[in-house]
Scaffold this motif. Structure first.
Motif, PDB file in Angstrom:
ATOM      1  N   TYR A 258      42.817  63.809  28.340  1.00  0.00           N
ATOM      2  CA  TYR A 258      41.579  64.383  28.869  1.00  0.00           C
ATOM      3  C   TYR A 258      40.765  63.427  29.732  1.00  0.00           C
ATOM      4  O   TYR A 258      39.567  63.636  29.930  1.00  0.00           O
ATOM      5  N   THR A 259      41.364  62.356  30.231  1.00  0.00           N
ATOM      6  CA  THR A 259      40.652  61.483  31.164  1.00  0.00           C
ATOM      7  C   THR A 259      41.259  61.626  32.556  1.00  0.00           C
ATOM      8  O   THR A 259      42.416  62.032  32.710  1.00  0.00           O
ATOM      9  N   GLY A 260      40.493  61.269  33.543  1.00  0.00           N
ATOM     10  CA  GLY A 260      40.959  61.319  34.919  1.00  0.00           C
ATOM     11  C   GLY A 260      40.482  60.100  35.678  1.00  0.00           C
ATOM     12  O   GLY A 260      39.490  59.461  35.314  1.00  0.00           O
ATOM     13  N   MET A 261      41.182  59.765  36.722  1.00  0.00           N
ATOM     14  CA  MET A 261      40.824  58.594  37.512  1.00  0.00           C
ATOM     15  C   MET A 261      39.744  58.962  38.524  1.00  0.00           C
ATOM     16  O   MET A 261      39.848  59.982  39.203  1.00  0.00           O
ATOM     17  N   PRO A 262      38.692  58.179  38.635  1.00  0.00           N
ATOM     18  CA  PRO A 262      37.622  58.486  39.597  1.00  0.00           C
ATOM     19  C   PRO A 262      38.131  58.453  41.035  1.00  0.00           C
ATOM     20  O   PRO A 262      39.171  57.863  41.338  1.00  0.00           O
ATOM     21  N   ASP A 263      37.403  59.086  41.930  1.00  0.00           N
ATOM     22  CA  ASP A 263      37.718  59.044  43.357  1.00  0.00           C
ATOM     23  C   ASP A 263      37.088  57.795  43.964  1.00  0.00           C
ATOM     24  O   ASP A 263      35.874  57.568  43.831  1.00  0.00           O
ATOM     25  N   TYR A 264      37.891  56.992  44.618  1.00  0.00           N
ATOM     26  CA  TYR A 264      37.406  55.741  45.189  1.00  0.00           C
ATOM     27  C   TYR A 264      37.439  55.801  46.719  1.00  0.00           C
ATOM     28  O   TYR A 264      38.292  56.462  47.310  1.00  0.00           O
ATOM     29  N   ASP A 265      36.516  55.073  47.338  1.00  0.00           N
ATOM     30  CA  ASP A 265      36.449  54.982  48.789  1.00  0.00           C
ATOM     31  C   ASP A 265      37.564  54.071  49.304  1.00  0.00           C
ATOM     32  O   ASP A 265      38.073  53.207  48.579  1.00  0.00           O
ATOM     33  N   THR A 266      37.930  54.254  50.545  1.00  0.00           N
ATOM     34  CA  THR A 266      38.968  53.407  51.137  1.00  0.00           C
ATOM     35  C   THR A 266      38.426  52.057  51.582  1.00  0.00           C
ATOM     36  O   THR A 266      39.177  51.095  51.711  1.00  0.00           O
ATOM     37  N   ALA A 267      37.114  51.977  51.832  1.00  0.00           N
ATOM     38  CA  ALA A 267      36.497  50.703  52.226  1.00  0.00           C
ATOM     39  C   ALA A 267      36.267  49.841  50.994  1.00  0.00           C
ATOM     40  O   ALA A 267      36.034  50.345  49.892  1.00  0.00           O
ATOM     41  N   PHE A 268      36.302  48.506  51.177  1.00  0.00           N
ATOM     42  CA  PHE A 268      36.154  47.594  50.045  1.00  0.00           C
ATOM     43  C   PHE A 268      34.762  47.680  49.430  1.00  0.00           C
ATOM     44  O   PHE A 268      33.749  47.689  50.120  1.00  0.00           O
ATOM     45  N   GLY A 269      34.751  47.713  48.105  1.00  0.00           N
ATOM     46  CA  GLY A 269      33.513  47.654  47.355  1.00  0.00           C
ATOM     47  C   GLY A 269      33.793  47.080  45.979  1.00  0.00           C
ATOM     48  O   GLY A 269      34.897  47.227  45.439  1.00  0.00           O
ATOM     49  N   ALA A 270      32.818  46.413  45.395  1.00  0.00           N
ATOM     50  CA  ALA A 270      32.985  45.840  44.055  1.00  0.00           C
ATOM     51  C   ALA A 270      31.620  45.698  43.406  1.00  0.00           C
ATOM     52  O   ALA A 270      30.600  45.568  44.087  1.00  0.00           O
ATOM     53  N   ARG A 271      31.623  45.709  42.086  1.00  0.00           N
ATOM     54  CA  ARG A 271      30.397  45.550  41.310  1.00  0.00           C
ATOM     55  C   ARG A 271      30.549  44.351  40.381  1.00  0.00           C
ATOM     56  O   ARG A 271      31.478  44.277  39.580  1.00  0.00           O
ATOM     57  N   VAL A 272      29.632  43.380  40.496  1.00  0.00           N
ATOM     58  CA  VAL A 272      29.652  42.192  39.636  1.00  0.00           C
ATOM     59  C   VAL A 272      28.952  42.533  38.315  1.00  0.00           C
ATOM     60  O   VAL A 272      27.802  42.965  38.315  1.00  0.00           O
ATOM     61  N   PHE A 273      29.661  42.324  37.191  1.00  0.00           N
ATOM     62  CA  PHE A 273      29.037  42.642  35.908  1.00  0.00           C
ATOM     63  C   PHE A 273      28.959  41.442  34.963  1.00  0.00           C
ATOM     64  O   PHE A 273      28.357  41.538  33.890  1.00  0.00           O
ATOM     65  N   LYS A 274      29.521  40.313  35.379  1.00  0.00           N
ATOM     66  CA  LYS A 274      29.491  39.157  34.483  1.00  0.00           C
ATOM     67  C   LYS A 274      29.801  37.890  35.269  1.00  0.00           C
ATOM     68  O   LYS A 274      30.616  37.900  36.188  1.00  0.00           O
ATOM     69  N   ILE A 275      29.132  36.784  34.889  1.00  0.00           N
ATOM     70  CA  ILE A 275      29.438  35.454  35.399  1.00  0.00           C
ATOM     71  C   ILE A 275      29.773  34.582  34.190  1.00  0.00           C
ATOM     72  O   ILE A 275      29.049  34.604  33.188  1.00  0.00           O
ATOM     73  N   SER A 276      30.884  33.849  34.261  1.00  0.00           N
ATOM     74  CA  SER A 276      31.257  32.969  33.152  1.00  0.00           C
ATOM     75  C   SER A 276      31.934  31.722  33.704  1.00  0.00           C
ATOM     76  O   SER A 276      32.121  31.583  34.921  1.00  0.00           O
ATOM     77  N   ARG A 277      32.311  30.809  32.824  1.00  0.00           N
ATOM     78  CA  ARG A 277      33.062  29.612  33.188  1.00  0.00           C
ATOM     79  C   ARG A 277      34.203  29.426  32.207  1.00  0.00           C
ATOM     80  O   ARG A 277      34.039  29.667  31.007  1.00  0.00           O
ATOM     81  N   ASP A 278      35.346  29.003  32.747  1.00  0.00           N
ATOM     82  CA  ASP A 278      36.495  28.808  31.870  1.00  0.00           C
ATOM     83  C   ASP A 278      36.417  27.442  31.207  1.00  0.00           C
ATOM     84  O   ASP A 278      35.421  26.712  31.356  1.00  0.00           O
ATOM     85  N   ALA A 279      37.466  27.083  30.475  1.00  0.00           N
ATOM     86  CA  ALA A 279      37.457  25.829  29.714  1.00  0.00           C
ATOM     87  C   ALA A 279      37.337  24.613  30.621  1.00  0.00           C
ATOM     88  O   ALA A 279      36.848  23.556  30.197  1.00  0.00           O
ATOM     89  N   GLN A 280      37.774  24.724  31.869  1.00  0.00           N
ATOM     90  CA  GLN A 280      37.681  23.601  32.813  1.00  0.00           C
ATOM     91  C   GLN A 280      36.372  23.598  33.593  1.00  0.00           C
ATOM     92  O   GLN A 280      36.150  22.737  34.434  1.00  0.00           O
ATOM     93  N   GLY A 281      35.503  24.564  33.328  1.00  0.00           N
ATOM     94  CA  GLY A 281      34.217  24.631  34.015  1.00  0.00           C
ATOM     95  C   GLY A 281      34.244  25.391  35.324  1.00  0.00           C
ATOM     96  O   GLY A 281      33.250  25.391  36.059  1.00  0.00           O
ATOM     97  N   THR A 282      35.355  26.062  35.636  1.00  0.00           N
ATOM     98  CA  THR A 282      35.446  26.834  36.876  1.00  0.00           C
ATOM     99  C   THR A 282      34.597  28.096  36.774  1.00  0.00           C
ATOM    100  O   THR A 282      34.667  28.822  35.785  1.00  0.00           O
ATOM    101  N   ARG A 283      33.808  28.330  37.788  1.00  0.00           N
ATOM    102  CA  ARG A 283      32.921  29.503  37.793  1.00  0.00           C
ATOM    103  C   ARG A 283      33.738  30.765  38.066  1.00  0.00           C
ATOM    104  O   ARG A 283      34.502  30.837  39.036  1.00  0.00           O
ATOM    105  N   LEU A 284      33.551  31.790  37.222  1.00  0.00           N
ATOM    106  CA  LEU A 284      34.274  33.058  37.334  1.00  0.00           C
ATOM    107  C   LEU A 284      33.294  34.191  37.612  1.00  0.00           C
ATOM    108  O   LEU A 284      32.266  34.307  36.927  1.00  0.00           O
TER     109      LEU A 284
END
Length: 933
Positions: A258-284
């Motif tokens: 009963y789930t369906g995949m949303p309709d997405y635009d062909t142009a690039f888009g993204a939503r940032v929902f989290k900022i973190s750092r890995d064990a080496q301190g690299t920003r994600l």
């Protein structure tokens, strides 16, 4: 078979079993070979040391699995209230959510908060009632609770038919299956049809035509059910035990079907929902791709947090990581629907939209406590602040604040658990052991009326002026900015710059220096100089316009409040109600649930510190308290809070209230209360049309004319000035009634002078509660028992004589609130105004309103013996006199008037008194005109 990509979130109240359900899902799908457990500290998604030690989820985690035709990115979110902000950010990228309800606890306070957030972000929801293996759980009662507290459209996705087959059957020997809601196939489809009005009409029509009992099955197919779920018109419910992996497979099958995949635009888009750092301190930078695709080495445009289009930078994607637990794989390209972590970007922030996603999302849940971080002796405070700002990137709600004058670091947090987590995180990340003070409440401020704020910045060779209309908004609406300024007045580029300056800063109120909220700020006018105006000039003018408007407005101090639910034995409810009332809480009548009583309501956060322990103590451990943050409401003790904080708006160097003008080549500062006298543009504040209409209605009634409104000043009508004077005397000024606490703002250069209506002219108003006086004075009370009209007339005559002696403005008010359809009326009786209140308005309410309005400009006294009314009018700034004291004043005035008359006429005491002898000339002329008529 084509696969659909689904981003699925798991949400629940703390300890409801989120991580356990995620573990069962990953085990059934073959992603992990062994079931981990939270209490065994080996859960797949609890990757952080503190999470394993505490047995709670602190940071949202990601895992990948496949089930049938469905590829799923699973996001496990924190359940503890202290980490609600982390959970809310995850909601921005979900396609579907599974909300877990503990079968042992039912719907909790935080569950309701989650339900409201899911509704706000329009996330379709599947419900999983967990822990059904525990003794005492009742599926029927739990389903009824879901329908009552969440939504009537919660439907159990299981049925049994006559052939002893059914949908989503589990092991017949399990506790889960024996304790279930039984329903037939027809009942199942009927429950779905009821969720949509159009579908229900079709269902009833087909059932009547068909007559076979299969109308629902024929009409309501898989796609129809999936559409209803996606539109949040239907909420499928599954029951089971995640720990024993019961009912989990049925949930997965339901998601796959009963789930369906949303309709997405062909142009690039993204939503940032989290900022973190890995064990080496690299920003994600954790994002969900919402359109097109993203490749390694691709350049993306990022904004600063204000959304300023002039501060756009391009950053390169170095890596694209797809995480599952603590491990990840590298991808060269990801497409829409994918959730991934990016390395390379250094300026992204939580809530930011990339590509076609331009809007910045602001979370609803906010910290309500602020703490001072105490650093160890010898620690470099400036270096520590720079390091702590890294944590603010990862957890924006921490809101690190540097108090420059005190050289202190302050941080906003949700609660004590978050304090411990942050303390350990700072030590692990930076090797610094910090502590926190006791903390204080995060207050906010808003306004109660519409004002125009003017800011002017004109030192030598600089120029900018800004006019802003500031209006109160709905509670919880935050700050909204817009423009109604013509481009003929101010160029579009300058207007955009002003809006940017409005959004880029946290503007502070004038009561306590707390952030402002819940208002609409609209640019209505501005002026630039062709040669001397620079961008920084409009920044200064904009900031000063906001502050000047706040100084003029009626400000309200807001405090955070909890919604609470208290469960305890009935004999202890009286103590609980007394406690909540003492703490300024509001609640309804308690409800009975078995041997327990349940009390629900709201209470200020500031009053609830440590109350959980008190409740456990006096209830012997049998009481339970659930709280969730409701939002901000007017403070219950504003004066006490403002005195404790001691903020002086006029002496805040970082947030000036005045403006800078220029004369003879030199800039000079003008205090906020004098800016209108120097400003270069005219005021843009539109008059209150409702008040104007009410004034015209009053003019028609006063002149005895019905029908078409007129503003004539002929002999048939009194003059407009006189109408306004009487209207303002009797109904208050045309300014809308202000509510809340007002603090007087004093100009720095004239600290002894009050600019906000607290200096009182000598002119006096007396408001008399007519019926209260009649029944308090014995002579009038006796007359009223036989002839109430006669008592009214006699009081009116007495008041006329009293006014003639005291020479104040006297308004005599009579209750007429029980007269159906009564619009209220005002009449002039000799030298006093007599008011009959309108339907549903008592004399108390009328006097309170008028006292509140006119006491800002005049001395106001109220004659009444109503104790409650006396308290109210004293709070409104008026003084009161009791009926007994007022009677004595009237008698003394009458005696003085008689003595004065005898002295002026040369008559001895006890001499005859002839009618109108010695009367003033205006009275004689008035009586002569009546005789001639």
């Amino acid at each position: 078979m084509s696969h659909k990509n689904i981003v699925l979130g798991i949400l629940a109240h703390v300890d409801a079993g989120k991580t356990t359900l995620a573990e069962s899902i990953l085990y059934l799908s073959g992603e992990i070979r062994k079931l981990g457990r939270v209490d065994h500290k080996d859960a797949f998604l609890d990757t952080d040391t503190q999470e394993r030690d505490r047995g709670i989820t602190i940071f949202s985690k990601q895992a990948r699995f496949r089930w049938n035709d469905m590829d799923v990115t699973l996001l496990d979110t924190p359940g503890h209230v202290d980490f609600s902000a982390e959970m809310e950010r995850t909601l921005q990228v979900l396609d579907y959510a599974v909300l877990i309800i503990s079968g042992a606890d039912g719907v909790q306070g935080h569950t309701l908060t989650l339900w409201k957030l899911l509704e706000r972000y329009h996330v379709p929801v599947f419900l999983f009632v967990n822990k059904m293996d525990q003794p005492g759980t009742d599926a029927g009662k739990l389903l009824a609770e879901l329908k009552a507290k969440l939504d009537e459209r919660c439907v159990v996705f299981r049925y049994d038919d006559a052939n002893n087959t059914g949908m989503d059957m589990s092991d017949a020997d399990s506790t889960y299956d024996r304790n279930y809601v039984n329903q037939s196939k027809e009942e199942f489809y009927e429950s779905i049809a009821v969720c949509d009005e159009a579908l229900l009409e079709q269902y009833l029509e087909k059932e009547e035509q068909d007559g076979t009992g299969h109308a629902g099955e024929d009409l309501i197919g898989t796609d129809t059910i999936a559409d209803l779920i996606r539109e949040r018109k239907l909420f499928p419910c599954f029951f089971g035990s995640a720990l024993k992996v019961e009912g989990v497979e049925a949930l997965l099958n339901g998601l796959s079907t009963y789930t369906g995949m949303p309709d997405y635009d062909t142009a690039f888009g993204a939503r940032v929902f989290k900022i973190s750092r890995d064990a080496q301190g690299t920003r994600l930078t954790h994002v969900k791709i919402t359109g097109g695709s993203l490749k390694v080495k691709q350049m993306i445009r990022v904004h600063d947090q204000s959304g300023n289009e002039s501060d756009v930078a391009e950053e390169k994607i170095d890596q694209i990581r797809i995480y599952s637990g603590s491990k990840y794989v590298l991808e060269q390209e990801v497409t829409a629907g994918s959730v991934c972590a990016l390395t390379g970007p250094a300026k992204t922030f939580c809530g930011e939209g990339l590509g076609i996603e331009q809007e910045i999302t602001i979370p609803v849940l906010e910290p309500v406590m602020t703490y001072r971080i105490v650093l160890p002796e010898g620690c470099d405070v400036h270096k520590a602040y720079q390091e702590l700002c890294q944590l603010e990137e990862e957890e924006p709600q921490l809101h690190m604040v540097w108090k420059e004058q005190l050289e202190e670091i302050h941080v906003q947090l949700m609660g004590e658990v978050q304090i411990e987590i942050l303390r350990n995180l700072i030590y692990e990340r930076f090797g610094v052991e910090v502590s926190f003070d006791e903390g204080s409440i995060v207050y906010k401020e808003t306004i109660a009326d519409v004002v125009e704020g003017v800011g002017h910045f004109e030192p030598l060779r600089h120029y900018a002026e800004v006019h802003l209309i500031m209006e109160p908004g709905e509670r919880g609406s935050g700050l909204q900015f817009g423009t109604k300024c013509s481009e003929d007045v101010l160029d579009k580029n300058w207007q955009r710059l002003i809006l940017t300056h409005l959004e880029e800063k946290e503007h502070l109120g004038v009561l306590t220096g707390s952030p402002i909220t819940d208002m609409q700020i609209t640019l209505t006018a501005g002026r630039a100089h062709q040669k001397h105006t620079e961008g920084g000039d409009f920044r200064q003018a904009t900031y000063r316009a906001v502050r000047q408007g706040l100084c003029k407005a009626q400000s309200i101090l807001l405090e955070p409040v909890y919604e609470f639910r208290m469960e305890l034995p009935q004999e202890m409810m009286g103590r609980a109600m007394t406690d909540m009332q003492t703490k300024g809480g509001r609640f309804g009548a308690p409800e009975t649930e078995g041997d327990y009583a349940v009390l629900t309501g709201t209470v200020p956060v500031a009053q609830m510190h440590g109350y959980q322990a008190q409740l456990m103590a006096y209830s012997g451990g049998r009481g339970r308290l659930f709280t969730s943050l409701k939002g901000y409401e007017p403070c219950h003790n504003p004066e006490e809070v403002m005195d404790a904080i001691g903020y002086e708006a006029a002496h805040d160097p970082d947030n000036p209230c005045g403006s800078v003008f220029c004369a003879h080549g030199t800039g000079f500062v003008v205090e906020w209360n004098q800016v209108e006298e120097y400003m270069h543009l005219e005021s843009t504040l539109i008059k209150d049309t409702d008040a104007e209409d009410e004034l015209q209605d009053f003019a028609v009634r006063y002149a005895g004319r019905q029908g078409e409104r007129k503003t004539s000043t002929s002999e048939d009508f009194i003059g407009q000035d006189e109408i306004e004077e009487i209207f303002n005397r009797t109904f208050g000024t045309k300014t809308p009634r202000k509510q809340g606490w007002a603090r007087t703002i004093r100009a720095a250069s004239d600290s002894g002078r009050t600019y906000k209506g607290t200096s009182q002219p000598a002119e006096e108003y007396l408001l008399v509660d007519g019926y209260n006086i009649i029944f308090a004075w014995e002579s009038l009370k006796e007359l009223a028992q036989t002839n109430l009209d006669g008592a009214r007339g006699k009081l009116m005559d007495i008041m006329s004589n009293y006014q003639a002696y005291r020479r104040m403005h006297l308004i005599l008010v009579f209750d007429a609130y029980k007269v159906k359809g009564n619009p209220g009326s005002t009449m002039r009786y000799h030298n006093i105004d007599v008011v009959y209140t309108k339907e549903a308005e008592t004399a108390d309410q009328y006097i309170e309103k008028v006292s509140h309005d006119i006491s800002k400009k005049y001395r106001v006294r109220v004659a009444t013996s109503d104790g409650l009314e006396q308290l109210i009018i004293m709070g409104a700034g008026a003084t009161r006199v009791s009926a007994r004291e007022f009677e004595r004043e009237v008698m003394e005035a009458g005696e003085e008037l008689r003595k004065t008359y005898l002295e002026q006429t040369g008559q001895p005491a006890g001499g005859k008194n002839y009618l109108l002898e010695g009367a003033p000339e205006e009275v004689l002329a008035y009586m002569e005109s009546i005789r001639n008529e």
